[in-house]
Design a protein around this motif. Structure first.
Motif, PDB file in Angstrom:
ATOM      1  N   LEU A 197     -18.035 -14.867  25.921  1.00 49.48           N
ATOM      2  CA  LEU A 197     -19.455 -14.666  25.626  1.00 49.48           C
ATOM      3  C   LEU A 197     -19.951 -15.687  24.604  1.00 49.48           C
ATOM      4  CD1 LEU A 197     -19.591 -10.763  25.289  1.00 49.48           C
ATOM      5  CD2 LEU A 197     -20.328 -12.140  27.227  1.00 49.48           C
ATOM      6  N   SER A 198     -21.180 -16.131  24.785  1.00 55.20           N
ATOM      7  CA  SER A 198     -21.777 -17.033  23.798  1.00 55.20           C
ATOM      8  C   SER A 198     -22.280 -16.209  22.616  1.00 55.20           C
ATOM      9  CB  SER A 198     -22.949 -17.775  24.435  1.00 55.20           C
ATOM     10  OG  SER A 198     -24.007 -16.860  24.660  1.00 55.20           O
ATOM     11  N   GLY A 199     -22.587 -16.893  21.524  1.00 50.52           N
ATOM     12  CA  GLY A 199     -23.152 -16.206  20.369  1.00 50.52           C
ATOM     13  C   GLY A 199     -24.409 -15.432  20.743  1.00 50.52           C
ATOM     14  N   ALA A 200     -25.252 -16.040  21.583  1.00 51.63           N
ATOM     15  CA  ALA A 200     -26.503 -15.384  21.986  1.00 51.63           C
ATOM     16  C   ALA A 200     -26.218 -14.113  22.779  1.00 51.63           C
ATOM     17  CB  ALA A 200     -27.340 -16.348  22.823  1.00 51.63           C
ATOM     18  N   GLN A 201     -25.212 -14.160  23.634  1.00 50.79           N
ATOM     19  CA  GLN A 201     -24.886 -12.977  24.448  1.00 50.79           C
ATOM     20  C   GLN A 201     -24.357 -11.835  23.578  1.00 50.79           C
ATOM     21  OE1 GLN A 201     -22.343 -15.252  27.126  1.00 50.79           O
ATOM     22  NE2 GLN A 201     -23.567 -14.568  28.869  1.00 50.79           N
TER      23      GLN A 201
ATOM     24  N   ILE B 168     -22.288  10.074  25.486  1.00 52.84           N
ATOM     25  CA  ILE B 168     -22.620   8.729  24.983  1.00 52.84           C
ATOM     26  C   ILE B 168     -23.378   7.956  26.068  1.00 52.84           C
ATOM     27  CG2 ILE B 168     -21.630   6.495  24.252  1.00 52.84           C
ATOM     28  CD1 ILE B 168     -19.501   8.048  22.726  1.00 52.84           C
ATOM     29  N   HIS B 169     -24.445   7.293  25.591  1.00 56.84           N
ATOM     30  CA  HIS B 169     -25.275   6.411  26.402  1.00 56.84           C
ATOM     31  C   HIS B 169     -24.387   5.364  27.074  1.00 56.84           C
ATOM     32  CE1 HIS B 169     -29.275   4.771  27.039  1.00 56.84           C
ATOM     33  NE2 HIS B 169     -28.857   3.566  26.701  1.00 56.84           N
ATOM     34  N   SER B 170     -24.659   5.019  28.294  1.00 59.82           N
ATOM     35  CA  SER B 170     -23.894   3.981  28.990  1.00 59.82           C
ATOM     36  C   SER B 170     -23.850   2.704  28.141  1.00 59.82           C
ATOM     37  CB  SER B 170     -24.576   3.716  30.333  1.00 59.82           C
ATOM     38  OG  SER B 170     -24.224   2.443  30.800  1.00 59.82           O
ATOM     39  N   CYS B 171     -22.675   2.137  27.932  1.00 55.73           N
ATOM     40  CA  CYS B 171     -22.557   0.964  27.044  1.00 55.73           C
ATOM     41  C   CYS B 171     -21.344   0.120  27.395  1.00 55.73           C
ATOM     42  CB  CYS B 171     -22.452   1.420  25.592  1.00 55.73           C
ATOM     43  SG  CYS B 171     -20.901   2.283  25.222  1.00 55.73           S
ATOM     44  N   ASP B 172     -21.314  -1.079  26.822  1.00 57.95           N
ATOM     45  CA  ASP B 172     -20.145  -1.944  26.928  1.00 57.95           C
ATOM     46  C   ASP B 172     -19.182  -1.509  25.813  1.00 57.95           C
ATOM     47  OD1 ASP B 172     -18.301  -3.957  26.388  1.00 57.95           O
ATOM     48  OD2 ASP B 172     -19.685  -5.586  26.867  1.00 57.95           O
ATOM     49  N   PRO B 173     -18.068  -0.851  26.155  1.00 57.66           N
ATOM     50  CA  PRO B 173     -17.206  -0.287  25.106  1.00 57.66           C
ATOM     51  C   PRO B 173     -16.692  -1.340  24.121  1.00 57.66           C
ATOM     52  CG  PRO B 173     -16.553   0.530  27.264  1.00 57.66           C
ATOM     53  CD  PRO B 173     -17.531  -0.573  27.492  1.00 57.66           C
ATOM     54  N   LYS B 174     -16.378  -2.524  24.628  1.00 56.76           N
ATOM     55  CA  LYS B 174     -15.816  -3.544  23.741  1.00 56.76           C
ATOM     56  C   LYS B 174     -16.847  -3.993  22.696  1.00 56.76           C
ATOM     57  CE  LYS B 174     -13.916  -8.226  23.821  1.00 56.76           C
ATOM     58  NZ  LYS B 174     -13.507  -9.353  24.675  1.00 56.76           N
ATOM     59  N   MET B 175     -18.040  -4.383  23.169  1.00 54.89           N
ATOM     60  CA  MET B 175     -19.068  -4.865  22.246  1.00 54.89           C
ATOM     61  C   MET B 175     -19.534  -3.748  21.307  1.00 54.89           C
ATOM     62  SD  MET B 175     -19.771  -8.048  22.335  1.00 54.89           S
ATOM     63  CE  MET B 175     -18.095  -8.501  22.701  1.00 54.89           C
ATOM     64  N   THR B 176     -19.624  -2.527  21.849  1.00 54.00           N
ATOM     65  CA  THR B 176     -20.073  -1.413  21.025  1.00 54.00           C
ATOM     66  C   THR B 176     -19.044  -1.124  19.924  1.00 54.00           C
ATOM     67  OG1 THR B 176     -21.212  -0.538  22.951  1.00 54.00           O
ATOM     68  CG2 THR B 176     -20.950   0.959  21.101  1.00 54.00           C
ATOM     69  N   ALA B 177     -17.762  -1.152  20.296  1.00 51.66           N
ATOM     70  CA  ALA B 177     -16.700  -0.925  19.299  1.00 51.66           C
ATOM     71  C   ALA B 177     -16.753  -2.004  18.223  1.00 51.66           C
ATOM     72  CB  ALA B 177     -15.339  -0.911  19.970  1.00 51.66           C
ATOM     73  N   PHE B 178     -16.994  -3.254  18.622  1.00 53.61           N
ATOM     74  CA  PHE B 178     -17.091  -4.349  17.647  1.00 53.61           C
ATOM     75  C   PHE B 178     -18.288  -4.144  16.712  1.00 53.61           C
ATOM     76  CE2 PHE B 178     -14.659  -8.174  19.684  1.00 53.61           C
ATOM     77  CZ  PHE B 178     -13.496  -7.425  19.649  1.00 53.61           C
ATOM     78  N   ALA B 179     -19.408  -3.687  17.279  1.00 48.01           N
ATOM     79  CA  ALA B 179     -20.606  -3.485  16.449  1.00 48.01           C
ATOM     80  C   ALA B 179     -20.369  -2.354  15.447  1.00 48.01           C
ATOM     81  CB  ALA B 179     -21.822  -3.189  17.325  1.00 48.01           C
ATOM     82  N   LEU B 180     -19.804  -1.235  15.910  1.00 48.99           N
ATOM     83  CA  LEU B 180     -19.574  -0.090  15.025  1.00 48.99           C
ATOM     84  C   LEU B 180     -18.566  -0.440  13.929  1.00 48.99           C
ATOM     85  CD1 LEU B 180     -19.222   2.861  17.616  1.00 48.99           C
ATOM     86  CD2 LEU B 180     -21.281   2.064  16.464  1.00 48.99           C
ATOM     87  N   ALA B 181     -17.411  -0.971  14.354  1.00 52.67           N
ATOM     88  CA  ALA B 181     -16.362  -1.284  13.381  1.00 52.67           C
ATOM     89  C   ALA B 181     -16.832  -2.370  12.416  1.00 52.67           C
ATOM     90  CB  ALA B 181     -15.087  -1.711  14.093  1.00 52.67           C
ATOM     91  N   GLY B 182     -17.590  -3.341  12.930  1.00 49.49           N
ATOM     92  CA  GLY B 182     -18.082  -4.424  12.078  1.00 49.49           C
ATOM     93  C   GLY B 182     -18.975  -3.901  10.968  1.00 49.49           C
ATOM     94  N   ALA B 183     -19.916  -3.042  11.335  1.00 51.15           N
ATOM     95  CA  ALA B 183     -20.829  -2.460  10.337  1.00 51.15           C
ATOM     96  C   ALA B 183     -20.027  -1.727   9.273  1.00 51.15           C
ATOM     97  CB  ALA B 183     -21.808  -1.519  11.021  1.00 51.15           C
ATOM     98  N   LEU B 184     -19.027  -0.963   9.707  1.00 48.56           N
ATOM     99  CA  LEU B 184     -18.204  -0.195   8.760  1.00 48.56           C
ATOM    100  C   LEU B 184     -17.306  -1.119   7.933  1.00 48.56           C
ATOM    101  CD1 LEU B 184     -17.310   2.787  11.116  1.00 48.56           C
ATOM    102  CD2 LEU B 184     -18.822   2.877   9.121  1.00 48.56           C
ATOM    103  N   ASN B 185     -16.686  -2.097   8.568  1.00 48.51           N
ATOM    104  CA  ASN B 185     -15.830  -3.031   7.826  1.00 48.51           C
ATOM    105  C   ASN B 185     -16.604  -3.736   6.728  1.00 48.51           C
ATOM    106  OD1 ASN B 185     -13.595  -2.524   9.430  1.00 48.51           O
ATOM    107  ND2 ASN B 185     -13.967  -4.259  10.794  1.00 48.51           N
ATOM    108  N   TRP B 186     -17.858  -4.057   7.039  1.00 48.03           N
ATOM    109  CA  TRP B 186     -18.643  -4.843   6.087  1.00 48.03           C
ATOM    110  C   TRP B 186     -18.903  -4.081   4.774  1.00 48.03           C
ATOM    111  CZ3 TRP B 186     -18.835  -9.791   6.162  1.00 48.03           C
ATOM    112  CH2 TRP B 186     -19.690 -10.441   5.291  1.00 48.03           C
ATOM    113  N   ILE B 187     -18.777  -2.748   4.842  1.00 49.64           N
ATOM    114  CA  ILE B 187     -18.948  -1.937   3.629  1.00 49.64           C
ATOM    115  C   ILE B 187     -18.041  -2.470   2.511  1.00 49.64           C
ATOM    116  CG2 ILE B 187     -18.598   0.373   2.636  1.00 49.64           C
ATOM    117  CD1 ILE B 187     -19.327   1.573   5.355  1.00 49.64           C
ATOM    118  N   ALA B 188     -16.819  -2.910   2.899  1.00 49.27           N
ATOM    119  CA  ALA B 188     -15.867  -3.399   1.892  1.00 49.27           C
ATOM    120  C   ALA B 188     -16.402  -4.624   1.155  1.00 49.27           C
ATOM    121  CB  ALA B 188     -14.529  -3.742   2.551  1.00 49.27           C
ATOM    122  N   HIS B 189     -17.362  -5.330   1.757  1.00 48.08           N
ATOM    123  CA  HIS B 189     -17.925  -6.525   1.117  1.00 48.08           C
ATOM    124  C   HIS B 189     -18.947  -6.179   0.045  1.00 48.08           C
ATOM    125  CE1 HIS B 189     -16.488 -10.053   3.500  1.00 48.08           C
ATOM    126  NE2 HIS B 189     -16.142  -9.090   4.315  1.00 48.08           N
ATOM    127  N   TRP B 190     -19.603  -5.046   0.176  1.00 46.04           N
ATOM    128  CA  TRP B 190     -20.684  -4.776  -0.775  1.00 46.04           C
ATOM    129  C   TRP B 190     -20.489  -3.501  -1.578  1.00 46.04           C
ATOM    130  CZ3 TRP B 190     -23.224  -0.213   0.328  1.00 46.04           C
ATOM    131  CH2 TRP B 190     -23.210   0.232   1.650  1.00 46.04           C
TER     132      TRP B 190
END
Lengths: 235, 235
Positions: A197-201, B168-190
């Motif tokens: 996937l690209s960054g935009a995607q 759960i709303h129909s979704c791309d599990p991989k991208m959704t997991a990355f978005a959820l975990a990313g938001a939570l991981n970022w907590i450690a930064h702030w």
């Protein structure tokens, strides 16, 4: 009047461009070279980390001498800052671009987040999200904090506007901004350009998650069933 | 039979606890001390970074000698790994806990994400999200990657189950997991413990954002208006 003919001989021997044009080109040339230095730095910081990268490495990658690098930036710290700015500038530009639009705030926010995701997945992403972790001078660190805060405040403002214009679900703007930016920032931790996937995607996929949320919107029967089944889990 | 009376004199002089109980207590004592070493390491890594922290620093913080630290862990790398495990273990436990429940998957996922958010806001958060960035041996790095992947796959599985059970709303599990975990991981930064909100409160606020999404769910009129006004913004 044609070039041949009445033009005096001296003019034929003179360079075609005006001295002003030459000066503009020199400026442009300097800009292009400066950008190449910044891009080479971003590449080296990504690959080896800030502290493990020297100006010699960057000069070697560009096949120039270290003094040549010093002609464009005064030190490695400035180079990190320039990489940070190169990453963050498209997001600032997106804020400026959407400000005059008559769109609902959710659409304006989505446009900004799209640029945000793309920036973090760019070669400047590492510098954008890690710059502040490095041992920087208080002045530099302050600069970076101020730019980050500008972006954060911009997202919160769009969230508040969205709640007001009805395009965004009622929310805590601070926590929501942290969740959105965090998810996007984290892209810099896992994204490699070799990715399918690209960054935009990726930005687009994330925006879909943010916008719709996990709870189903259609198939209300399923939702109701899920709600009926729901018991509060022990925290 | 009362303790006094028929008991022989020798028994009265013997220690009250059985040798097995004493052995159990020694084990518990070792465990408590080992945890103190790991906690001191997490604290030092948070404050000074992994590379700037020595085993001497950790020994000094605990007011013990370096050999005492070596009694509990074999080197600094192992200490980082133990901090990583200490952070990630409550999330693994949450997965085990929700597995047998008959809850809709969205609720099970929320319970896991709640523990996830709290873990990242804990003193082990830094190690959880930064461990892999350090220069680790391939074996150690492989260990950490495997544990992270287990968590990632667990989140994706719950997302897929949620799409299947309609919670759960129909979704791309991989991208959704990355978005959820990313938001939570970022907590450690702030996140700093001085923050007004506790780790649990932040996790809860984030889960609300993930669950509801930005798009309004009620006030359908507003949404329709927003949609009508919507024109696709230039990307």
């Amino acid at each position: 009047m044609s070039r041949e003919g009445s033009r005096p001989d001296t003019a034929a021997r003179a360079p075609r461009e005006s001295p002003w044009r030459a000066s503009r080109e020199r400026l442009r040339d300097r800009q292009v070279k400066r950008e190449a230095v910044i891009r080479a730095a971003a590449h080296a910081f990504n690959r080896k980390g800030y502290h493990n990268t020297s100006l010699d490495d960057i000069a070697a990658a560009l096949e120039v001498s270290k003094p040549t690098v010093y002609y464009y930036v005064s030190n490695k710290e400035q180079l990190l800052f320039e990489c940070f700015v190169a990453g963050i500038e498209p997001i600032r530009a997106a804020f400026r671009e959407v400000r005059p639009l008559k769109e609902p705030a959710r659409n304006r926010l989505k446009a900004v987040l799209r640029h945000y995701g793309q920036a973090v997945a760019s070669e400047f992403g590492w510098c954008m999200v890690r710059a502040e972790d490095q041992d920087l001078s208080p002045a530099m660190s302050g600069h970076i904090k101020a730019l980050k805060s500008e972006i954060d405040q911009g997202i919160r403002r769009l969230l508040r506007e969205g709640v007001q214009d009805g395009s965004i679900h009622s929310c805590d703007p601070k926590m929501t901004a942290f969740a959105l930016a965090g998810a996007l920032n984290w892209i810099a931790h896992w994204y490699r350009e070799s990715q399918t996937l690209s960054g935009a995607q990726i930005a687009e996929a994330f925006i879909t998650v943010f916008e719709s949320g996990l709870m189903p919107r259609s198939g209300a029967e399923n939702t109701r069933t899920a709600r009926r089944m729901s018991v509060r889990l022990a925290r």
